[in-house]
Design a protein around this motif. Structure first.
Motif, PDB file in Angstrom:
ATOM      1  N   LEU A 216       0.833  -1.206   0.000  1.00 17.08           N
ATOM      2  CA  LEU A 216       0.000   0.000   0.000  1.00 17.08           C
ATOM      3  C   LEU A 216       0.864   1.250   0.000  1.00 17.08           C
ATOM      4  CD1 LEU A 216      -2.649  -1.111   2.645  1.00 17.08           C
ATOM      5  CD2 LEU A 216      -2.812  -1.249   0.160  1.00 17.08           C
ATOM      6  N   ASP A 217       0.326   2.296  -0.598  1.00 16.72           N
ATOM      7  CA  ASP A 217       1.002   3.592  -0.654  1.00 16.72           C
ATOM      8  C   ASP A 217       0.464   4.487   0.457  1.00 16.72           C
ATOM      9  OD1 ASP A 217       2.593   5.717  -2.266  1.00 16.72           O
ATOM     10  OD2 ASP A 217       0.607   6.604  -2.017  1.00 16.72           O
ATOM     11  N   TYR A 218       1.349   5.236   1.093  1.00 16.41           N
ATOM     12  CA  TYR A 218       0.947   6.063   2.230  1.00 16.41           C
ATOM     13  C   TYR A 218      -0.120   7.100   1.864  1.00 16.41           C
ATOM     14  CZ  TYR A 218       4.587   4.264   5.308  1.00 16.41           C
ATOM     15  OH  TYR A 218       5.344   3.447   6.108  1.00 16.41           O
TER      16      TYR A 218
ATOM     17  N   ASP B  11     -11.463   0.736   1.179  1.00 20.47           N
ATOM     18  CA  ASP B  11     -11.265  -0.712   1.294  1.00 20.47           C
ATOM     19  C   ASP B  11     -10.273  -1.043   2.401  1.00 20.47           C
ATOM     20  OD1 ASP B  11     -13.046  -1.226  -0.720  1.00 20.47           O
ATOM     21  OD2 ASP B  11     -11.514  -1.560  -2.267  1.00 20.47           O
ATOM     22  N   TYR B  12      -9.167  -0.293   2.464  1.00 25.44           N
ATOM     23  CA  TYR B  12      -8.187  -0.605   3.503  1.00 25.44           C
ATOM     24  C   TYR B  12      -8.617  -0.083   4.868  1.00 25.44           C
ATOM     25  CZ  TYR B  12      -4.001  -1.413   6.155  1.00 25.44           C
ATOM     26  OH  TYR B  12      -3.144  -1.858   7.126  1.00 25.44           O
ATOM     27  N   LEU B  13      -9.311   1.042   4.912  1.00 24.60           N
ATOM     28  CA  LEU B  13      -9.794   1.548   6.196  1.00 24.60           C
ATOM     29  C   LEU B  13     -10.776   0.570   6.841  1.00 24.60           C
ATOM     30  CD1 LEU B  13     -10.224   5.343   5.429  1.00 24.60           C
ATOM     31  CD2 LEU B  13      -8.436   4.257   6.798  1.00 24.60           C
ATOM     32  N   ALA B  14     -11.398  -0.274   6.033  1.00 19.83           N
ATOM     33  CA  ALA B  14     -12.255  -1.327   6.581  1.00 19.83           C
ATOM     34  C   ALA B  14     -11.421  -2.403   7.265  1.00 19.83           C
ATOM     35  CB  ALA B  14     -13.104  -1.942   5.469  1.00 19.83           C
TER      36      ALA B  14
ATOM     37  N   ASN C 221      -8.092  -1.614   8.574  1.00 19.50           N
ATOM     38  CA  ASN C 221      -7.497  -0.876   9.687  1.00 19.50           C
ATOM     39  C   ASN C 221      -7.946   0.574   9.631  1.00 19.50           C
ATOM     40  OD1 ASN C 221      -6.007   0.251  11.716  1.00 19.50           O
ATOM     41  ND2 ASN C 221      -4.005  -0.344  10.927  1.00 19.50           N
ATOM     42  N   PRO C 222      -8.880   0.966  10.494  1.00 20.87           N
ATOM     43  CA  PRO C 222      -9.392   2.334  10.485  1.00 20.87           C
ATOM     44  C   PRO C 222      -8.322   3.394  10.725  1.00 20.87           C
ATOM     45  CG  PRO C 222     -10.806   0.897  11.790  1.00 20.87           C
ATOM     46  CD  PRO C 222      -9.576   0.112  11.475  1.00 20.87           C
ATOM     47  N   MET C 223      -7.164   2.990  11.255  1.00 24.20           N
ATOM     48  CA  MET C 223      -6.062   3.931  11.450  1.00 24.20           C
ATOM     49  C   MET C 223      -5.386   4.293  10.130  1.00 24.20           C
ATOM     50  SD  MET C 223      -5.680   4.718  14.690  1.00 24.20           S
ATOM     51  CE  MET C 223      -3.948   5.130  14.949  1.00 24.20           C
ATOM     52  N   GLY C 224      -5.637   3.509   9.099  1.00 20.73           N
ATOM     53  CA  GLY C 224      -5.003   3.786   7.815  1.00 20.73           C
ATOM     54  C   GLY C 224      -3.504   3.598   7.849  1.00 20.73           C
ATOM     55  N   LYS C 225      -3.052   2.627   8.643  1.00 19.74           N
ATOM     56  CA  LYS C 225      -1.626   2.359   8.782  1.00 19.74           C
ATOM     57  C   LYS C 225      -1.348   0.884   8.517  1.00 19.74           C
ATOM     58  CE  LYS C 225      -0.372   6.021  12.073  1.00 19.74           C
ATOM     59  NZ  LYS C 225       0.748   6.558  11.276  1.00 19.74           N
ATOM     60  N   VAL C 226      -0.084   0.603   8.204  1.00 20.33           N
ATOM     61  CA  VAL C 226       0.374  -0.776   8.060  1.00 20.33           C
ATOM     62  C   VAL C 226       1.412  -1.028   9.145  1.00 20.33           C
ATOM     63  CG1 VAL C 226      -0.089  -0.970   5.600  1.00 20.33           C
ATOM     64  CG2 VAL C 226       2.104  -0.037   6.336  1.00 20.33           C
TER      65      VAL C 226
ATOM     66  N   THR D 248      -4.088  -6.118  13.570  1.00 18.50           N
ATOM     67  CA  THR D 248      -3.191  -4.991  13.345  1.00 18.50           C
ATOM     68  C   THR D 248      -2.265  -4.884  14.555  1.00 18.50           C
ATOM     69  OG1 THR D 248      -4.600  -3.328  14.409  1.00 18.50           O
ATOM     70  CG2 THR D 248      -5.034  -3.790  12.083  1.00 18.50           C
ATOM     71  N   GLU D 249      -1.281  -3.994  14.467  1.00 16.45           N
ATOM     72  CA  GLU D 249      -0.278  -3.733  15.508  1.00 16.45           C
ATOM     73  C   GLU D 249       0.763  -4.856  15.519  1.00 16.45           C
ATOM     74  OE1 GLU D 249      -0.901  -0.708  16.299  1.00 16.45           O
ATOM     75  OE2 GLU D 249      -2.887  -1.000  15.427  1.00 16.45           O
ATOM     76  N   CYS D 250       2.018  -4.471  15.388  1.00 16.14           N
ATOM     77  CA  CYS D 250       3.108  -5.446  15.211  1.00 16.14           C
ATOM     78  C   CYS D 250       3.166  -6.500  16.300  1.00 16.14           C
ATOM     79  CB  CYS D 250       4.451  -4.717  15.143  1.00 16.14           C
ATOM     80  SG  CYS D 250       4.769  -3.931  13.572  1.00 16.14           S
ATOM     81  N   ALA D 251       3.105  -6.075  17.561  1.00 14.13           N
ATOM     82  CA  ALA D 251       3.212  -7.046  18.647  1.00 14.13           C
ATOM     83  C   ALA D 251       2.061  -8.034  18.610  1.00 14.13           C
ATOM     84  CB  ALA D 251       3.250  -6.323  19.994  1.00 14.13           C
TER      85      ALA D 251
END
Length: 208
Positions: A33-35, A43-46, A48-53, A64-67
């Protein structure tokens, strides 16, 4: 087996999850994904609503979240042996979430130039960057090769990546044991494969 989709960008914390995916040895699809565009798409906000990877979707499960992703993958693929038995997970959970809380916050604040006044240290979970580094140094004071002792685990993927990143980009003071630990992690074939895959996705200088 359920389909596993990995949402990432090679210039993100997704590199940590890529390493974990290579360690567990599962089949997965990568969606880059592009920032500025696709990371903020409906589609991606569905996902992760944070819009992050990073994020993963494994069957019907979204994480979501690395840990959290590292912990989930260790449980979802137990044959990889990256999580201790449930009855022996005290240190495993302690250091996994120490990385997600105090380490992440202290190092980020320091990198951003935020210095917490000494009289305010009691108000934040990490106290000070020095306290955090003291705690990390203490892990390796007995010469152990990995966070949990002789056995490599998901904690080494997540916390180890933070230490490697911190000393590599000079956002973390090098303490005794850190460099040997990172060298040990860098020698792992899964880490090398993950870096090769992500490096191949890096934008070419002058492209676009």
């Amino acid at each position: 087996m359920s389909k596993l989709t990995f949402y990432t960008n090679p210039m993100s914390r997704g590199r940590v999850v890529r390493w974990m995916l290579e360690e567990v040895g599962c089949n997965y699809e990568t969606v880059v994904l592009d920032y500025a565009t696709t990371m903020k798409s409906p589609d991606y906000l569905a996902i992760n609503p944070m819009g992050k990877v990073p994020a993963i979707k494994h069957g019907d499960q979204v994480v979501t979240e690395c840990a959290a992703i590292c912990a989930y993958l260790a449980d979802a693929f137990p044959d990889a042996g990256l999580a201790p038995p449930v009855a022996e997970r005290g240190a495993y959970y302690r250091w996994l979430f120490f990385g997600a809380g105090p380490v992440e916050t202290a190092v980020t604040n320091n990198a951003m130039g935020f210095t917490l006044p000494q009289e305010k240290e009691a108000t934040v979970g990490y106290g000070s960057l020095a306290y955090v580094l003291d705690a990390l140094e203490g892990i390796f004071a007995d010469g152990r090769p990995y966070v949990l002792g002789d056995t490599f685990s998901a904690v080494d993927v997540y916390l180890g990546a933070q230490i490697a990143w911190g000393i590599g980009f000079k956002t973390m003071e090098v303490r005794p044991g850190f460099e040997d630990y990172v060298a040990r992690l860098d020698a792992r074939s899964a880490r090398q494969r993950a870096n090769e895959l992500d490096n191949a996705l890096m934008p070419t200088e002058g492209a676009g």
